[in-house]
Design a protein around this motif. Structure first.
Motif, PDB file in Angstrom:
ATOM      1  N   GLY A  53      -6.490  -1.022   3.231  1.00  0.00           N
ATOM      2  CA  GLY A  53      -6.570   0.589   2.924  1.00  0.00           C
ATOM      3  C   GLY A  53      -7.485   0.990   3.734  1.00  0.00           C
ATOM      4  O   GLY A  53      -7.498   2.252   4.634  1.00  0.00           O
ATOM      5  N   LEU A  55      -1.595   5.010  -4.300  1.00  0.00           N
ATOM      6  CA  LEU A  55      -2.018   4.699  -3.220  1.00  0.00           C
ATOM      7  C   LEU A  55      -1.627   5.964  -2.254  1.00  0.00           C
ATOM      8  O   LEU A  55      -2.181   6.380  -1.249  1.00  0.00           O
ATOM      9  N   PHE A  94       0.834  -1.220   0.089  1.00  0.00           N
ATOM     10  CA  PHE A  94       0.056   0.040  -0.071  1.00  0.00           C
ATOM     11  C   PHE A  94       0.912   1.428  -0.030  1.00  0.00           C
ATOM     12  O   PHE A  94       0.667   2.085  -0.737  1.00  0.00           O
ATOM     13  N   VAL A 109      -9.368   5.529  -3.392  1.00  0.00           N
ATOM     14  CA  VAL A 109      -8.489   4.280  -3.416  1.00  0.00           C
ATOM     15  C   VAL A 109      -8.856   2.995  -3.239  1.00  0.00           C
ATOM     16  O   VAL A 109      -8.783   2.139  -3.987  1.00  0.00           O
ATOM     17  N   GLN A 168      -9.611  -0.152  -5.540  1.00  0.00           N
ATOM     18  CA  GLN A 168      -8.922  -1.577  -5.184  1.00  0.00           C
ATOM     19  C   GLN A 168     -10.064  -2.666  -5.199  1.00  0.00           C
ATOM     20  O   GLN A 168      -9.788  -3.885  -5.534  1.00  0.00           O
TER      21      GLN A 168
END
Length: 309
Positions: A283, A83, A77, A267, A271
């Motif tokens: 995340g 990211l 990440f 984000v 994903q």
């Protein structure tokens, strides 16, 4: 025949005996099992998903398989440039929007607490965007700020000003969404500040007037210190909303162009769309930790200042 006269108990001892009894009675106004439904909902809807997210963030998982990989998702990440860009944008967006809401909300609150013409109508106009749908606001401003066919750029060109690429230019996309967020949320901040000003006793202002204090001195020495609880509320609500923002950004830019207006929430959503479930879960955990690490100390500090003031 002797008689024994009982000495009356002192009022102090009777009061001392009554206090523990009163304390025992006031210890729990409701039976403990009244709290059981709330505890069950808390465990099912918050505690279990949180623990599950922590576990799945350490795995590479799909709907049919789970493979434990440790902290690889977190390492990845913070190694992926898009990211990391979303992580940085989250802080920029949150601090810009929350700071502007506090400043503008305080200014509008002071203005709309004074005796001005059309005060009620102006309050309604400022608060109305709060009631509007976030997705609807995002779509509306996406049309208004369209760089090619939008009415805002058409007006600017009519007076000789070249219109910018509001949400298509990487340099302005994130700030454009932040501007829309401020427009939508400043009404709630204004309402909280107005409520705080109405709660200030008028005796303070009358005493300041007798002492010869002008408007500026009254604001800095009376209004602003006594608005600490309202200020703390606006700061915390605005900052939490900014750190968790997703719907408005997705409605206007979808994180684009490229990844320039992505934040942590968008984000994570991308994903999930791409099928990187473990990475997106990591995340989510990062977002949870970031919000908690900022909000809890800030809340403690602001509430402490409010009590001291």
């Amino acid at each position: 025949m002797s008689t024994t006269i009982a000495k009356p108990r002192s009022s102090r001892s009777s009061t001392a005996d009554a206090e523990p009894r009163r304390r025992r009675k006031m210890k729990s106004p409701y039976p403990t099992w009244f709290f059981l439904p709330a505890g069950v909902f808390y465990i099912i809807l918050f505690f279990v998903p949180t623990v599950a997210s922590l576990w799945f963030s350490l795995t590479r998982w799909t709907l049919f398989s789970v493979e434990f990989i440790g902290f690889d998702n977190y390492v990845r990440f913070f190694q992926e440039p898009p990211l990391v860009q979303g992580f940085i944008n989250t802080f920029i967006y949150a601090f810009v929007t929350s700071g502007a809401k506090v400043v503008l909300g305080l200014l509008f609150g002071v203005l709309l607490s004074s005796q001005i013409i059309g005060r009620g109508f102006t309050r309604s106009v400022i608060f109305f965007p709060v009631l509007a749908s976030t997705i609807g606001v995002g779509i509306m401003f996406k049309v208004l700020l369209d760089p090619f066919d939008g009415p805002v750029n058409a007006f600017l060109e009519s007076i000789g000003i070249p219109g910018p690429g509001w949400w298509t230019d990487p340099a302005t996309a994130l700030l454009t969404v932040a501007m829309v967020d401020i427009w939508k949320g400043v009404g709630l901040a204004t309402l909280i500040f107005i409520a705080g000003m109405v709660a200030i006793p008028q005796e303070y202002y009358e005493a300041a007037k007798v002492d010869g204090a002008n408007g500026r001195a009254t604001f800095w020495n009376i209004t602003l210190p006594l608005l600490q609880p309202a200020t703390a509320t606006v700061v915390l609500l605005s900052l939490i909303g900014g750190l968790r923002s997703f719907d408005l950004i997705w409605a206007i830019t979808k994180g684009g162009p490229g990844f320039t207006s992505d934040v942590l929430a968008s984000v994570v959503y991308k994903q999930y769309q791409a099928g990187f479930f473990g990475l997106s879960t990591a995340g989510n955990v990062v977002l949870f930790v970031v919000v908690a690490a900022i909000i809890f100390p800030l809340s403690w500090w602001l509430n402490r200042r409010s009590v001291e003031s």
